[in-house]
Motif scaffolding. Structure first.
Motif, PDB file in Angstrom:
ATOM      1  N   PHE A 100       0.729  -1.062   0.009  1.00  0.00           N
ATOM      2  CA  PHE A 100       0.027  -0.131   0.180  1.00  0.00           C
ATOM      3  C   PHE A 100       0.783   1.210   0.106  1.00  0.00           C
ATOM      4  N   VAL A 101       1.722   1.385   1.004  1.00  0.00           N
ATOM      5  CA  VAL A 101       2.700   2.530   1.019  1.00  0.00           C
ATOM      6  C   VAL A 101       3.263   2.584  -0.158  1.00  0.00           C
ATOM      7  N   ALA A 144      17.103  -1.970   5.449  1.00  0.00           N
ATOM      8  CA  ALA A 144      15.874  -1.227   5.601  1.00  0.00           C
ATOM      9  C   ALA A 144      15.602  -0.765   4.147  1.00  0.00           C
ATOM     10  N   HIS A 145      14.414  -0.156   3.927  1.00  0.00           N
ATOM     11  CA  HIS A 145      13.992   0.063   2.553  1.00  0.00           C
ATOM     12  C   HIS A 145      13.677   1.680   2.638  1.00  0.00           C
ATOM     13  N   ILE A 175      13.043   8.532   1.784  1.00  0.00           N
ATOM     14  CA  ILE A 175      12.018   8.121   2.864  1.00  0.00           C
ATOM     15  C   ILE A 175      12.025   6.814   3.538  1.00  0.00           C
ATOM     16  N   GLY A 176      12.099   6.891   4.803  1.00  0.00           N
ATOM     17  CA  GLY A 176      12.401   5.457   5.381  1.00  0.00           C
ATOM     18  C   GLY A 176      10.866   4.770   5.231  1.00  0.00           C
ATOM     19  N   LEU A 177      11.079   3.584   4.527  1.00  0.00           N
ATOM     20  CA  LEU A 177       9.635   2.865   4.501  1.00  0.00           C
ATOM     21  C   LEU A 177       9.023   2.293   5.893  1.00  0.00           C
ATOM     22  N   GLU A 178      10.067   1.811   6.530  1.00  0.00           N
ATOM     23  CA  GLU A 178       9.705   1.004   7.922  1.00  0.00           C
ATOM     24  C   GLU A 178       9.261   2.349   8.741  1.00  0.00           C
ATOM     25  N   MET A 195       5.775   2.720  10.758  1.00  0.00           N
ATOM     26  CA  MET A 195       5.514   2.900  12.183  1.00  0.00           C
ATOM     27  C   MET A 195       4.668   4.129  12.549  1.00  0.00           C
ATOM     28  N   VAL A 196       4.760   5.160  11.714  1.00  0.00           N
ATOM     29  CA  VAL A 196       4.040   6.262  12.232  1.00  0.00           C
ATOM     30  C   VAL A 196       2.391   6.035  11.480  1.00  0.00           C
TER      31      VAL A 196
END
Length: 426
Positions: free
Chosen positions: A24-25, A126-127, A309-312, A316-317
């Motif tokens: 989705f993101v 990380a992504h 932009i940090g995907l994780e 979380m937000v």
RNA sequence: GCGACCGUAGCUCAGUCGGUUAGAGCGCCUGACUGUGGCUCAGGAGGUCGUGGGUUCAAGUCCCAUCGGUCGCCCCA
């Protein structure tokens, strides 16, 4: 079952229960970028180590101690990408994208790797969702990128008061040295009061004392010289125009004099989006202008800027604020076979419905009709299609609405059309 | 690299001053008249208590080590 192997430290498996949230993101990022005229670029997961040394900077933590490096059989020094920008710029130069169009808007979604200690919001793999604008020196480019960022976080459903755009300028090769020196001098004047790492920073990267998080350092650097009087005319104009454009676009931001990014390639505009609810790692994204990087990597002098932009962290937000995340996908149909004689016809029916475009599930472990009904219920399919001796004899299928419990008999020859009028095709 | 906390079923956890066959809830599986789900009821599977060593007549419980996890410092996405 006792696991013998585990995912390596700092990595994680994205299981079916959450993978649709990632999708989705990612799809939102793609949609927003493409709406802004960006095109996707995919670069290798590893590069020559030298690319990052040149691009990111030898003095940075990323390069000096956090890269996963290895050698291939040809003795080439390689590194898993620790960030997304340098590879994109390398590809831009290598494939002469500037010749296709003087302006390139590129976006990507990529894993990246840093060999560091793990904590909340900081992993070894990380992504990152990123965007780069290569070929414009105009503040319109900076403003458009920042506006897109804010728009992206808004479309994800993060309330305005949960994130904050921080903005600063770092000057350029012309004017930054004088500022750097002034900060260095300021640091030396207060040397004894600085923390140990800041004392060390003073030598090779003095600007970083400005974003030290130690309270005493913060108190001292509160009075450190600010960059504005040091800016050369073009940098000053650029920043003033940018701020005016942001105002006209109604993009809210906070001027953050401490915002000094850790990568060497940044010039002029730098920014971060900070979010509540992320703990110590509160940067949702970071970026800025890097007008010298293309040349640094062997290309012609070309202005550029970008963001990662940090995907994780974004996820979380989203979870923190209770933003609406999509539900897990579920089948349209679940076929239940009553009796062993119906098992093969059930599978045949499933195949034809799948090929007709319906998401169709059925039991393939030989379970009892009752257990199959339970599965149908748990699958959250809209309809259960019941197939037993009666239906087989009459070339029909009993279609049961699992919510209303209404059931009717439909001829198999008319089934697809019957379903088409009630279900959207997937 | 440094510091703090935590490791008991798939998940969330309980387990007394060390003491018998280690428990619960959820989840999973099966069944409750032969072709019908959610609720209910009954039954069942699943744990070498992270691992190794030590103390003890006796260790999930105490000690040491180790591995793993979580969070923080640093830095960043």
């Amino acid at each position: 079952m006792r696991p013998k192997y585990f995912a390596p430290k700092g990595t994680e498996d994205i299981l079916p229960s959450v993978s649709h949230e990632w999708r989705f993101v990612e799809s939102q990022w793609r949609a927003v970028c493409e709406r802004y005229g960006y095109r996707e670029i995919r670069t290798p997961i590893y590069e020559e180590t030298e690319l990052f040394r040149r691009g990111v900077g030898t003095e940075t933590d990323i390069v000096s101690k956090e890269m996963f490096t290895f050698r291939d059989r040809g003795e080439r020094d390689l590194a898993l990408k620790p960030e997304g920008t340098a590879p994109v710029v390398r590809a831009y130069i290598e494939h002469g994208l500037y010749a296709q169009s003087p302006l390139q808007r590129l976006y990507y979604i990529t894993p990246f790797f840093r060999d560091e200690d793990v904590q909340k919001g900081r992993y070894r793999q990380a992504h990152q969702m990123g965007a780069e604008i290569i070929g414009s020196a105009e503040p319109y480019a900076d403003a458009e990128l920042l506006s897109m960022l804010v728009y992206f976080f808004r479309t994800l459903g993060i309330p305005e008061d949960w994130f904050e755009l921080h903005l600063n300028t770092m000057g350029c090769a012309e004017c930054r040295p004088a500022y750097r020196e002034a900060v260095q001098q300021f640091g030396r004047d207060h040397f004894d009061q600085l923390c140990e790492t800041c004392q060390h920073r003073l030598e090779h990267n003095p600007l970083r004392i400005l974003d030290c998080k130690v309270p005493t350092c913060r108190a001292i650097t509160e009075n450190a010289p600010r960059i504005d009087p040091f800016l050369c005319e073009p940098c000053r104009t650029h920043f003033e125009r940018l701020q005016a454009i942001l105002k006209a676009l109604e993009v809210a931001y906070v001027r953050d004099y401490r915002l000094v990014r850790g990568l060497d390639y940044y010039t002029r505009t730098t920014f971060e989006v900070l979010a509540k609810g992320l703990g110590a790692q509160n940067a949702l994204c970071g970026g800025g202008r890097y007008d010298g990087l293309v040349e640094q990597l062997g290309g012609n002098p070309t202005p550029a800027l970008g963001v990662g932009i940090g995907l994780e962290r974004t996820l979380m937000v989203l979870r923190e604020v209770g933003a609406p995340l999509p539900e897990a996908p579920h089948p349209d149909l679940f076929i239940v076979a009553f009796g062993d004689s119906a098992r093969l016809p059930a599978l045949q029916l499933a195949e034809s419905l799948r090929h007709a475009g319906f998401a169709t599930d059925l039991d393939i472990t030989g379970r009892s009709p009752k257990a199959q009904m339970r599965l149908a219920n748990d699958s959250r399919a809209t309809y259960a299609l019941l197939l037993g001796e009666d239906e087989l004899a009459n070339q029909t299928v009993s279609v049961r609405n699992l919510q209303t419990r209404e059931q009717e008999t439909v001829a198999q020859s008319e089934l697809t059309e019957w379903l088409n009028t009630r279900l959207p095709r997937s």
